[in-house]
Design a protein around this motif. Structure first.
Motif, mmCIF file in Angstrom:
data_model
loop_
_atom_site.group_PDB
_atom_site.id
_atom_site.type_symbol
_atom_site.label_atom_id
_atom_site.label_comp_id
_atom_site.label_asym_id
_atom_site.label_seq_id
_atom_site.Cartn_x
_atom_site.Cartn_y
_atom_site.Cartn_z
ATOM 1 N N GLY A 1 5.820 -0.346 4.032
ATOM 2 C CA GLY A 1 4.724 -0.265 5.008
ATOM 3 C C GLY A 1 4.281 1.142 5.353
ATOM 4 N N HIS A 2 4.492 2.083 4.448
ATOM 5 C CA HIS A 2 4.017 3.444 4.721
ATOM 6 C C HIS A 2 2.511 3.423 4.991
ATOM 7 C CE1 HIS A 2 2.958 7.652 4.183
ATOM 8 N NE2 HIS A 2 4.212 7.898 4.527
ATOM 9 N N SER A 3 2.067 4.305 5.856
ATOM 10 C CA SER A 3 0.641 4.270 6.254
ATOM 11 C C SER A 3 -0.291 4.488 5.066
ATOM 12 C CB SER A 3 0.359 5.311 7.330
ATOM 13 O OG SER A 3 0.451 6.603 6.788
ATOM 14 N N GLU A 4 0.190 5.228 4.050
ATOM 15 C CA GLU A 4 -0.671 5.414 2.867
ATOM 16 C C GLU A 4 -0.799 4.104 2.091
ATOM 17 O OE1 GLU A 4 1.427 8.884 1.481
ATOM 18 O OE2 GLU A 4 0.668 9.947 3.240
ATOM 19 N N GLN A 5 0.257 3.311 2.081
ATOM 20 C CA GLN A 5 0.176 1.968 1.484
ATOM 21 C C GLN A 5 -0.773 1.095 2.301
ATOM 22 O OE1 GLN A 5 1.364 0.283 -1.171
ATOM 23 N NE2 GLN A 5 2.260 2.142 -2.023
ATOM 24 N N ARG A 6 -0.651 1.225 3.620
ATOM 25 C CA ARG A 6 -1.499 0.401 4.488
ATOM 26 C C ARG A 6 -2.962 0.790 4.325
ATOM 27 N NH1 ARG A 6 1.506 -2.198 9.050
ATOM 28 N NH2 ARG A 6 3.639 -1.438 9.053
ATOM 29 N N SER A 7 -3.255 2.099 4.306
ATOM 30 C CA SER A 7 -4.668 2.483 4.330
ATOM 31 C C SER A 7 -5.315 2.524 2.955
ATOM 32 C CB SER A 7 -4.866 3.800 5.073
ATOM 33 O OG SER A 7 -4.196 4.831 4.413
ATOM 34 N N TYR A 8 -4.568 2.876 1.900
ATOM 35 C CA TYR A 8 -5.202 2.975 0.566
ATOM 36 C C TYR A 8 -4.966 1.764 -0.318
ATOM 37 C CZ TYR A 8 -4.969 7.992 1.793
ATOM 38 O OH TYR A 8 -5.035 9.207 2.411
ATOM 39 N N PHE A 9 -3.886 1.032 -0.090
ATOM 40 C CA PHE A 9 -3.503 0.003 -1.069
ATOM 41 C C PHE A 9 -3.350 -1.388 -0.464
ATOM 42 C CE2 PHE A 9 -1.814 4.136 -2.597
ATOM 43 C CZ PHE A 9 -2.700 4.297 -3.665
ATOM 44 N N GLY A 10 -3.994 -1.608 0.646
ATOM 45 C CA GLY A 10 -4.093 -2.969 1.158
ATOM 46 C C GLY A 10 -2.830 -3.565 1.749
ATOM 47 N N GLU A 11 -1.884 -2.721 2.113
ATOM 48 C CA GLU A 11 -0.667 -3.252 2.761
ATOM 49 C C GLU A 11 -1.041 -3.841 4.122
ATOM 50 O OE1 GLU A 11 2.685 -3.880 1.872
ATOM 51 O OE2 GLU A 11 3.447 -1.842 2.116
ATOM 52 N N THR A 12 -0.510 -5.005 4.421
ATOM 53 C CA THR A 12 -0.772 -5.640 5.715
ATOM 54 C C THR A 12 0.569 -5.921 6.412
ATOM 55 O OG1 THR A 12 -0.586 -7.866 4.803
ATOM 56 C CG2 THR A 12 -2.788 -6.850 4.764
ATOM 57 N N ASP A 13 0.503 -6.324 7.657
ATOM 58 C CA ASP A 13 1.737 -6.676 8.359
ATOM 59 C C ASP A 13 2.467 -7.798 7.618
ATOM 60 O OD1 ASP A 13 1.267 -4.808 10.363
ATOM 61 O OD2 ASP A 13 0.098 -6.221 11.548
#
Ligand code: PGA
Length: 251
Positions: free
Chosen positions: A95-107
């Protein structure tokens, strides 16, 4: 309750195999024997095996930067928990923020990954943190609450205890801007309260909460001196062994 500090270096998309070997050798030379702080390095997937070989016999542990939750199959580009475990990984950043913001990671994907990591007997480092807009608009608490509850949904207290949470305010990552020690601690206390609501006070006192976001040798001491800051997830400064050592053992 005293928690052992845990400093993890997140090398992100940096280092070729040769560079990773050299950096890992330097890290082992400067912090390989440290035993009052847990230390890990998280190189890119391609360098996990190389770094595993270098850190063998030292106190430095190996972490991965991400994982896929499925055990195997047709998931081009992805890597499973078993694959990570098999090359000597102990920790997995989720859940790194770069995963969340660039690669569609969600909760939801953070939750699936956290469960998969725990099921494989690996140790998750679950990242949470607000953006600048969220902080400015006053929704920081709501965002962090949602991220923490989302990540730990359906996870037992027994498993939660094995997790590390990394509080990384997005506005402080790679920007040179650091949360003040008080700002960081306030967020950590808030996160620990959520963990306590979810799993009880005992577990909330065991779980380590790292701070991440432009942590450097010159600000590490003040951050780590805070009651609820139990270590750091280090990006930029982890790419120089001397700087990393200055965070593991701040002067
Ligand atoms: P930084 O990155 O130390 O370069 O700000 C921290 C992180 O993203 O884990």
């Amino acid at each position: 309750m005293s928690r052992k500090n845990f400093i993890a270096g997140n090398w992100k998309m940096n280092t070729t195999a040769d560079q990773a070997r050299a950096l890992a050798q330097e890290v082992v030379a400067v912090v390989g024997q440290v035993d009052d702080v847990d230390v890990a390095v998280c190189p890119p997937y391609t360098n996990l095996a190389t770094v595993a070989e270098v850190i063998k016999g030292s106190n430095v542990k190996l972490g991965a930067q991400d994982v896929h939750w499925e055990p195997k199959g047709a998931f081009t580009g992805k890597v499973s928990c078993d694959m990570l475990k098999n090359v000597g990984v102990t920790y997995v950043i989720v859940g790194h923020s770069e995963q969340r913001s660039y690669f569609g990671e969600t909760d939801e994907t953070v939750n699936k990954k956290t469960k998969a990591v725990l099921a494989a007997d690996l140790l998750p480092i679950v990242c949470v943190g607000e953006t600048l807009e969220e902080r400015k608009s006053g929704s920081m608490d709501k965002v962090i609450d949602r991220q923490v509850r989302g990540a730990f949904d359906g996870i037992s207290a027994q498993d939660a205890e094995k997790c590390t949470i990394a509080y990384e305010p997005v506005w402080a990552i790679g920007t040179g801007e650091t949360a003040s020690p008080e700002q960081a601690n306030q967020a950590h206390v808030f996160i620990r309260k959520i963990v306590s609501e979810l799993f009880g006070e005992q577990i909330s006192n065991i779980i380590r909460i790292q701070y991440g976001g432009s942590m450097k040798p010159d600000n590490a001491k003040a951050l780590l001196a805070q009651s609820d800051v139990d270590g750091g997830l280090i990006g930029g400064a982890a790419l120089k062994a001397g700087d990393f050592a200055g965070i593991v053992q701040p002067k």
